[in-house]
Design a protein around this motif. Structure first.
Motif, PDB file in Angstrom:
ATOM      1  N   THR A  87       0.861  -1.178   0.000  1.00 27.59           N
ATOM      2  CA  THR A  87       0.000   0.000   0.000  1.00 27.59           C
ATOM      3  C   THR A  87       0.897   1.229   0.000  1.00 27.59           C
ATOM      4  O   THR A  87       1.956   1.228   0.628  1.00 27.59           O
ATOM      5  CB  THR A  87      -0.928   0.041   1.227  1.00 27.59           C
ATOM      6  N   MET A  88       0.491   2.245  -0.742  1.00 22.70           N
ATOM      7  CA  MET A  88       1.271   3.484  -0.820  1.00 22.70           C
ATOM      8  C   MET A  88       0.339   4.664  -0.620  1.00 22.70           C
ATOM      9  O   MET A  88      -0.716   4.731  -1.257  1.00 22.70           O
ATOM     10  CB  MET A  88       1.949   3.591  -2.188  1.00 22.70           C
ATOM     11  N   GLU A  89       0.727   5.607   0.226  1.00 20.17           N
ATOM     12  CA  GLU A  89      -0.083   6.797   0.463  1.00 20.17           C
ATOM     13  C   GLU A  89       0.636   8.002  -0.114  1.00 20.17           C
ATOM     14  O   GLU A  89       1.811   8.229   0.155  1.00 20.17           O
ATOM     15  CB  GLU A  89      -0.331   6.985   1.958  1.00 20.17           C
ATOM     16  N   SER A  90      -0.098   8.772  -0.921  1.00 19.09           N
ATOM     17  CA  SER A  90       0.498   9.973  -1.504  1.00 19.09           C
ATOM     18  C   SER A  90       0.507  11.091  -0.472  1.00 19.09           C
ATOM     19  O   SER A  90      -0.118  10.994   0.582  1.00 19.09           O
ATOM     20  CB  SER A  90      -0.303  10.423  -2.731  1.00 19.09           C
ATOM     21  N   MET A  91       1.186  12.182  -0.796  1.00 19.04           N
ATOM     22  CA  MET A  91       1.253  13.307   0.137  1.00 19.04           C
ATOM     23  C   MET A  91      -0.112  13.981   0.284  1.00 19.04           C
ATOM     24  O   MET A  91      -0.316  14.785   1.183  1.00 19.04           O
ATOM     25  CB  MET A  91       2.308  14.313  -0.293  1.00 19.04           C
ATOM     26  N   PHE A  92      -1.060  13.636  -0.583  1.00 19.89           N
ATOM     27  CA  PHE A  92      -2.411  14.181  -0.504  1.00 19.89           C
ATOM     28  C   PHE A  92      -3.349  13.269   0.283  1.00 19.89           C
ATOM     29  O   PHE A  92      -4.533  13.556   0.402  1.00 19.89           O
ATOM     30  CB  PHE A  92      -2.971  14.404  -1.918  1.00 19.89           C
ATOM     31  N   GLY A  93      -2.831  12.147   0.771  1.00 23.82           N
ATOM     32  CA  GLY A  93      -3.629  11.226   1.567  1.00 23.82           C
ATOM     33  C   GLY A  93      -4.334  10.154   0.769  1.00 23.82           C
ATOM     34  O   GLY A  93      -5.079   9.351   1.320  1.00 23.82           O
ATOM     35  N   ASP A  94      -4.132  10.145  -0.550  1.00 21.29           N
ATOM     36  CA  ASP A  94      -4.728   9.094  -1.388  1.00 21.29           C
ATOM     37  C   ASP A  94      -3.903   7.823  -1.272  1.00 21.29           C
ATOM     38  O   ASP A  94      -2.683   7.865  -1.310  1.00 21.29           O
ATOM     39  CB  ASP A  94      -4.771   9.525  -2.852  1.00 21.29           C
ATOM     40  N   VAL A  95      -4.583   6.688  -1.163  1.00 16.86           N
ATOM     41  CA  VAL A  95      -3.895   5.410  -1.048  1.00 16.86           C
ATOM     42  C   VAL A  95      -4.037   4.648  -2.363  1.00 16.86           C
ATOM     43  O   VAL A  95      -5.122   4.587  -2.940  1.00 16.86           O
ATOM     44  CB  VAL A  95      -4.486   4.566   0.107  1.00 16.86           C
ATOM     45  N   GLN A 112       1.590  -8.552 -11.862  1.00 13.27           N
ATOM     46  CA  GLN A 112       1.108  -7.619 -10.848  1.00 13.27           C
ATOM     47  C   GLN A 112       0.694  -6.307 -11.490  1.00 13.27           C
ATOM     48  O   GLN A 112       1.066  -5.990 -12.612  1.00 13.27           O
ATOM     49  CB  GLN A 112       2.152  -7.375  -9.769  1.00 13.27           C
ATOM     50  N   GLU A 113      -0.104  -5.553 -10.741  1.00 11.56           N
ATOM     51  CA  GLU A 113      -0.585  -4.246 -11.174  1.00 11.56           C
ATOM     52  C   GLU A 113      -0.272  -3.273 -10.045  1.00 11.56           C
ATOM     53  O   GLU A 113      -0.603  -3.526  -8.890  1.00 11.56           O
ATOM     54  CB  GLU A 113      -2.095  -4.326 -11.427  1.00 11.56           C
ATOM     55  N   ALA A 114       0.389  -2.166 -10.364  1.00 11.15           N
ATOM     56  CA  ALA A 114       0.771  -1.175  -9.354  1.00 11.15           C
ATOM     57  C   ALA A 114      -0.031   0.102  -9.546  1.00 11.15           C
ATOM     58  O   ALA A 114      -0.517   0.400 -10.634  1.00 11.15           O
ATOM     59  CB  ALA A 114       2.260  -0.879  -9.454  1.00 11.15           C
ATOM     60  N   GLY A 115      -0.173   0.864  -8.462  1.00 13.24           N
ATOM     61  CA  GLY A 115      -0.848   2.155  -8.526  1.00 13.24           C
ATOM     62  C   GLY A 115      -2.350   2.052  -8.669  1.00 13.24           C
ATOM     63  O   GLY A 115      -2.990   2.936  -9.221  1.00 13.24           O
ATOM     64  N   VAL A 116      -2.931   1.000  -8.144  1.00 10.80           N
ATOM     65  CA  VAL A 116      -4.374   0.783  -8.265  1.00 10.80           C
ATOM     66  C   VAL A 116      -5.103   1.588  -7.193  1.00 10.80           C
ATOM     67  O   VAL A 116      -4.829   1.428  -6.007  1.00 10.80           O
ATOM     68  CB  VAL A 116      -4.718  -0.719  -8.116  1.00 10.80           C
ATOM     69  N   PRO A 117      -6.044   2.451  -7.595  1.00  8.06           N
ATOM     70  CA  PRO A 117      -6.808   3.204  -6.601  1.00  8.06           C
ATOM     71  C   PRO A 117      -7.834   2.324  -5.897  1.00  8.06           C
ATOM     72  O   PRO A 117      -8.290   1.312  -6.444  1.00  8.06           O
ATOM     73  CB  PRO A 117      -7.496   4.293  -7.427  1.00  8.06           C
ATOM     74  N   GLU A 118      -8.202   2.741  -4.702  1.00  7.89           N
ATOM     75  CA  GLU A 118      -9.132   1.963  -3.880  1.00  7.89           C
ATOM     76  C   GLU A 118     -10.480   1.748  -4.566  1.00  7.89           C
ATOM     77  O   GLU A 118     -11.088   0.688  -4.425  1.00  7.89           O
ATOM     78  CB  GLU A 118      -9.335   2.682  -2.549  1.00  7.89           C
ATOM     79  N   ASP A 119     -10.948   2.723  -5.335  1.00  9.77           N
ATOM     80  CA  ASP A 119     -12.264   2.584  -5.959  1.00  9.77           C
ATOM     81  C   ASP A 119     -12.285   1.590  -7.118  1.00  9.77           C
ATOM     82  O   ASP A 119     -13.347   1.299  -7.665  1.00  9.77           O
ATOM     83  CB  ASP A 119     -12.828   3.940  -6.386  1.00  9.77           C
TER      84      ASP A 119
END
Length: 68
Positions: A28-36, A46-53
């Motif tokens: 899991t990665m959290e951006s400086m804007f709080g998006d995970v 594998q797939e990277a950078g997948v948003p929660e929605d």
């Protein structure tokens, strides 16, 4: 709903080759804007950078067997 490492999830992204497949969250990665965003490991890659929605919790295959 937020997810954690080792959670089983289904990817819903029509632009991904893994659309509709079940995988395991490996990071899991959290951006400086709080998006995970998540890195999901599948059987074939594998797939990277997948948003929660774009994720939903995978059905628990063991739920029906717990009464045995």
């Amino acid at each position: 709903m937020s997810f954690e490492e080792d959670d089983r999830v289904v990817l819903n992204d029509e632009h991904s080759e893994f659309d509709g497949e079940t995988g395991t969250i490996t990071q899991t990665m959290e951006s400086m804007f709080g998006d995970v965003t998540y890195t999901i490991s599948f059987e074939d890659g594998q797939e990277a950078g997948v948003p929660e929605d774009s994720l939903e919790a995978a059905a628990d295959d063991d739920a029906d067997e717990s009464d045995e």
